[in-house]
Motif scaffolding. Sequence first.
Motif, PDB file in Angstrom:
ATOM      1  N   ASN A 181       0.829  -1.210   0.000  1.00  0.00           N
ATOM      2  CA  ASN A 181       0.000   0.000   0.000  1.00  0.00           C
ATOM      3  C   ASN A 181       0.861   1.256   0.000  1.00  0.00           C
ATOM      4  O   ASN A 181       0.585   2.211  -0.715  1.00  0.00           O
TER       5      ASN A 181
ATOM      6  N   ILE B 263       2.335   1.958  -3.375  1.00  0.00           N
ATOM      7  CA  ILE B 263       1.330   2.535  -4.288  1.00  0.00           C
ATOM      8  C   ILE B 263       1.089   4.009  -3.940  1.00  0.00           C
ATOM      9  O   ILE B 263       0.940   4.855  -4.813  1.00  0.00           O
ATOM     10  N   MET B 264       1.093   4.307  -2.637  1.00  0.00           N
ATOM     11  CA  MET B 264       0.947   5.708  -2.223  1.00  0.00           C
ATOM     12  C   MET B 264       2.054   6.571  -2.816  1.00  0.00           C
ATOM     13  O   MET B 264       1.814   7.656  -3.349  1.00  0.00           O
TER      14      MET B 264
ATOM     15  N   ILE C 234      -4.887   5.031  -6.555  1.00  0.00           N
ATOM     16  CA  ILE C 234      -4.549   5.539  -5.229  1.00  0.00           C
ATOM     17  C   ILE C 234      -4.948   4.499  -4.159  1.00  0.00           C
ATOM     18  O   ILE C 234      -5.603   3.517  -4.462  1.00  0.00           O
ATOM     19  N   VAL C 235      -4.537   4.762  -2.933  1.00  0.00           N
ATOM     20  CA  VAL C 235      -4.984   3.934  -1.816  1.00  0.00           C
ATOM     21  C   VAL C 235      -5.973   4.778  -1.000  1.00  0.00           C
ATOM     22  O   VAL C 235      -5.595   5.853  -0.517  1.00  0.00           O
ATOM     23  N   ALA C 236      -7.205   4.359  -0.872  1.00  0.00           N
ATOM     24  CA  ALA C 236      -8.165   5.076  -0.045  1.00  0.00           C
ATOM     25  C   ALA C 236      -7.610   5.088   1.373  1.00  0.00           C
ATOM     26  O   ALA C 236      -7.305   4.040   1.931  1.00  0.00           O
ATOM     27  N   SER C 237      -7.434   6.290   1.961  1.00  0.00           N
ATOM     28  CA  SER C 237      -6.806   6.312   3.289  1.00  0.00           C
ATOM     29  C   SER C 237      -7.295   7.494   4.125  1.00  0.00           C
ATOM     30  O   SER C 237      -6.615   8.485   4.147  1.00  0.00           O
ATOM     31  N   PRO C 238      -8.390   7.449   4.843  1.00  0.00           N
ATOM     32  CA  PRO C 238      -9.259   6.275   4.846  1.00  0.00           C
ATOM     33  C   PRO C 238     -10.229   6.241   3.661  1.00  0.00           C
ATOM     34  O   PRO C 238     -10.806   5.212   3.387  1.00  0.00           O
TER      35      PRO C 238
ATOM     36  N   ALA D 113     -11.210   7.782  -0.585  1.00  0.00           N
ATOM     37  CA  ALA D 113     -10.584   8.282  -1.809  1.00  0.00           C
ATOM     38  C   ALA D 113     -10.463   9.806  -1.738  1.00  0.00           C
ATOM     39  O   ALA D 113      -9.452  10.379  -2.139  1.00  0.00           O
TER      40      ALA D 113
ATOM     41  N   LEU E   3      -2.123  11.024   4.093  1.00  0.00           N
ATOM     42  CA  LEU E   3      -1.139  10.100   4.656  1.00  0.00           C
ATOM     43  C   LEU E   3       0.105   9.966   3.780  1.00  0.00           C
ATOM     44  O   LEU E   3       1.232  10.075   4.290  1.00  0.00           O
TER      45      LEU E   3
ATOM     46  N   LEU F  30       2.540   3.860   9.318  1.00  0.00           N
ATOM     47  CA  LEU F  30       1.283   3.723   8.573  1.00  0.00           C
ATOM     48  C   LEU F  30       0.340   2.761   9.309  1.00  0.00           C
ATOM     49  O   LEU F  30      -0.883   2.988   9.385  1.00  0.00           O
ATOM     50  N   ILE F  31       0.904   1.702   9.861  1.00  0.00           N
ATOM     51  CA  ILE F  31       0.086   0.752  10.633  1.00  0.00           C
ATOM     52  C   ILE F  31      -0.444   1.438  11.899  1.00  0.00           C
ATOM     53  O   ILE F  31      -1.604   1.255  12.284  1.00  0.00           O
TER      54      ILE F  31
ATOM     55  N   SER G  15      -3.314   3.478  10.900  1.00  0.00           N
ATOM     56  CA  SER G  15      -4.493   2.672  10.552  1.00  0.00           C
ATOM     57  C   SER G  15      -5.227   2.198  11.802  1.00  0.00           C
ATOM     58  O   SER G  15      -6.446   2.014  11.792  1.00  0.00           O
TER      59      SER G  15
ATOM     60  N   GLY H 233      -7.360   5.016  12.756  1.00  0.00           N
ATOM     61  CA  GLY H 233      -8.453   5.080  11.781  1.00  0.00           C
ATOM     62  C   GLY H 233      -9.502   4.019  12.027  1.00  0.00           C
ATOM     63  O   GLY H 233     -10.710   4.249  11.885  1.00  0.00           O
TER      64      GLY H 233
ATOM     65  N   MET I 238      -5.129  10.503  12.071  1.00  0.00           N
ATOM     66  CA  MET I 238      -4.430   9.223  11.949  1.00  0.00           C
ATOM     67  C   MET I 238      -2.935   9.426  11.724  1.00  0.00           C
ATOM     68  O   MET I 238      -2.095   8.821  12.388  1.00  0.00           O
TER      69      MET I 238
END
Lengths: 292, 219
Positions: A46, A49-50, A111-115, A117, A123, A145-146, A149, A152, A178
């Motif tokens: 993830n 990809i970010m 993209i990575v939805a975080s949290p 889109a 993040l 990142l963990i 999350s 979140g 987050m």
Amino acid sequence: MKYKNIDQLLELCQKHNLSISDVALQDTANSMEISTDEVYEKMLQNYLIMKDSIKEGLKKDLKSVSGLTGGGAFKLKTLVDNKKNISGSLMGEIIYSALSTAEYNACMGRIVASPTAGSCGILPACLATLQNHYKFDDKKVVMALINASAIGKIISTNATVSGAEGGCQAECGSASAMIASGIIELFDGTPKMCTDAAAQALKSHLGLVCDPVAGLVEEPCVIRNASSATIAITSAEITLAGIESLIPLDEVIEAMFRVGNQMAPELKETALGGIAICKTAKELEKKILGCN
Amino acid sequence: MNIFDVIGPVMIGPSSSHTAGVVKIGNTCSKILGCKPKIATITFYGSFAETYVGHGSDKAIIAGLLGYTPFDTRIKTSIDDANNLGYNFKIETSNRKTRHPNTVKVVANDANGSQMTIIGESLGGGAISICKINDMKVSLNGDYNTIILKYIDKPGTVKDVSAILYDFNINIATMKVIRISKGGEAIMLLEVDSSIDDVLAKTISSLPFVDDAKFINLI
Ligand code: SF4
């Protein structure tokens, strides 16, 4: 290693002398019935990809389908690269990186939805920029990142992270909270400091409405990604200086949820309030929807 | 919920409900049809009807019908891809009120050439529900292999079906029975953990009380 709220999460950290990310890693491995290595590996993917979404969004000629946004990140990066921006290279990079991913999202990029889109730029911008400037290794950043999350997850179970339910404070506000927590772990703060930073960031977003022009995730969303990223940095800065949040995070989350429930439906993603109904917004809307 | 529901899904923007979820609906439709349909009419309702251009929901549904996943970077070019491959997809909008604001209807022919109407809803965060297949009210989230049975309500039906699944060593993830009236028409929805092969499909279809059966391998 189960936790339902911030209190329980902090208790676990204290009892086992673990970081927030350690607890979240273990809990996730248990509940998904996979190894902690696999959880880490998945999160690393993830993160990669970010980082990619920041890179792709920096292209000069990027334009969204509606034509409302795109190419903004490139403009700011040019200033930052030439040392012509106001707030220095770190802040400049945070801002253009957040714009970049958010614009790339509007342009149908990956993209990575975080949290979500809509808030996907916050993040990545904080993590990648801090990694660039402080040379953190991937392991440290992925653990941050963990950490983010885990915060979140608590927000989405005890409140909401959806603009339609809680306004933008629930989307961009949650993302900012987050990652404020994640940043503290990057700089070796305690778990309590992590949640304090998150509380500061979330407090700074209370009441923020969701009012996308023409119902599209572009205006004001793209800009909000940048400003929410800077609020995360501000929150981390003051926390690392030893300033505590007078209100604990669990209660701030509760307040955010309450405020979201008190918000009129017009202010929750329906594009019937806020800037979405300004004269110019309506004209833009007509122009975009006219091409249906 | 786990942390990958928070950091994730990986998707093509701009919207998890208006883009990613729509791809998944299209993708699930193709699986329900048992083929990628050559011709299809797509109708957008509610918020979809109003904002589909800006959100790329048209590209998303077509991408899904072509079998792309929600994180496929080709979604952007799906309309051209479909044209080049000789597919014929028509996009329409309707102002009819629907239960959910993000609703889309797909009308296409299934693998055997008979026309099928599928209605899907995008629930947010990329989650979906297929809520109608022809005249059958269903509720599929697209994450499991699914058996849909239309049958006449009578005691013992559930037992017979689960006995067959047991014989084939297939684990049931969820099961739902929707009865229209006592002793009348009923629908059984079974989400299962393994793939459904032809022999199993035949065995279940030949149960005397089953009127119509659909077997959908979604994963
Ligand atoms: S304004 Fe609404 S759609 Fe835009 S980022 Fe905020 S919550 Fe998401």
